[in-house]
Design an enzyme around this catalytic site. Sequence first.
Site, short mmCIF file in Angstrom:
data_model
loop_
_atom_site.label_atom_id
_atom_site.label_comp_id
_atom_site.label_asym_id
_atom_site.label_seq_id
_atom_site.Cartn_x
_atom_site.Cartn_y
_atom_site.Cartn_z
N HIS A 192 0.80 -1.23 0.00
CA HIS A 192 0.00 0.00 0.00
C HIS A 192 0.84 1.29 0.00
O HIS A 192 0.59 2.21 -0.77
CB HIS A 192 -0.88 0.03 1.25
CG HIS A 192 -1.77 -1.14 1.42
ND1 HIS A 192 -2.95 -1.28 0.72
CD2 HIS A 192 -1.67 -2.25 2.21
CE1 HIS A 192 -3.55 -2.41 1.08
NE2 HIS A 192 -2.79 -3.01 1.97
C1 BDR Z 1 -2.10 0.84 5.63
O1 BDR Z 1 -2.17 0.26 6.93
C2 BDR Z 1 -0.96 -0.39 7.24
O2 BDR Z 1 -1.21 -1.74 7.56
C3 BDR Z 1 -0.07 -0.29 6.02
O3 BDR Z 1 1.27 -0.05 6.43
C4 BDR Z 1 -0.64 0.86 5.25
O4 BDR Z 1 -0.06 2.09 5.63
C5 BDR Z 1 -3.01 0.08 4.69
O5 BDR Z 1 -4.31 0.11 5.16
#
Ligand code: BDR
Length: 307
Positions: free
Chosen positions: A242
């Site tokens: 992400h």
């Molecule tokens: C976001 O939440 C975290 O788990 C990841 O690092 C990312 O920033 C995705 O929803």
Amino acid sequence: MVKVILDMDPGVDDAIALILALNSPEIEILALSTVSGNVSAMMGAVNALKICNALGKGIRVIKGLSRKGYRRSRHAVEVHGRDGLGDAGIAEGVVRTGYRYRYRDPIREIASIITSYKSKEVTLLCTAPLTNIASLLEEYPDVKRHIDKVFIMGGAYNLGAAEGNVTRYAEFNFYTDARAADKVMGSDLSIVASGLELTSRRDCSIDHSMLERIKTIGSKPALLAARILSNPVARYSYFNIHDVFALASLLKPEMFAVRRARVRVESAGKMRGMCITEYRTDGNVSICYDVDAQKFIDFLLDGFLDE
Ligand code: BDR
Ligand code: CA
């Protein structure tokens, strides 16, 4: 070179974004602040230093705000491992020794870095709950003048197509500190946001064959990234990176289709963390809603080549 402050909670995907940022000749990292999210602010700072150490890079790391009563969510432990870096056993190494990352007032520290630069000279890249940034805006409103743009991984803007990853309504970063997310999104800062429906795209994720391609590059950044990704990919068969989208939207904006909007965030109740999005051409938020997947993969692989 773009002067950037990174605000992160490393975190496997944060770690990959950090590796790419450290390896990018287009970015000058002014500092990296951490916040509780995937891991505690303290573990995040240690993880950031582990990565810097493994790559032989020194940047200023600031342990940012921890929320009172912070407990890692099951979601975060399952996804990112007990150590937050995919339980890859990355060593703490030497950089940490004597390296100052505990500040009495971390927000003041971040503010003083930002205000030492000219008007609109600093860019923020935020891949974690927005606790530090909201406090920064509240306590030091002057910093706004110095900030050009804020690139954010957070939120979900089209829930018809993708559900939240914490609740049906909310993405992790916005859910974790929804009040902070609302404060930042509702500010008049110019924001570029990558939400969950974009960052969860399967064609931009890391699966076994992509992991092999990364290993084959053979550079230090590639091998470090492959180590960190190895357990999560084995566990889930593919892994969404992400946070790399926020970095990509900064470095390669032409890869993305964007739509302007105003965004507010539900701060409490069942819908906590849900984005209320009003698409309008004068909105302060550019939502990245589509990406050229092939170009994204090329960006990723090229980013691991030796500088
Ligand atoms: C976001 O939440 C975290 O788990 C990841 O690092 C990312 O920033 C995705 O929803
Ligand atoms: Ca993150």
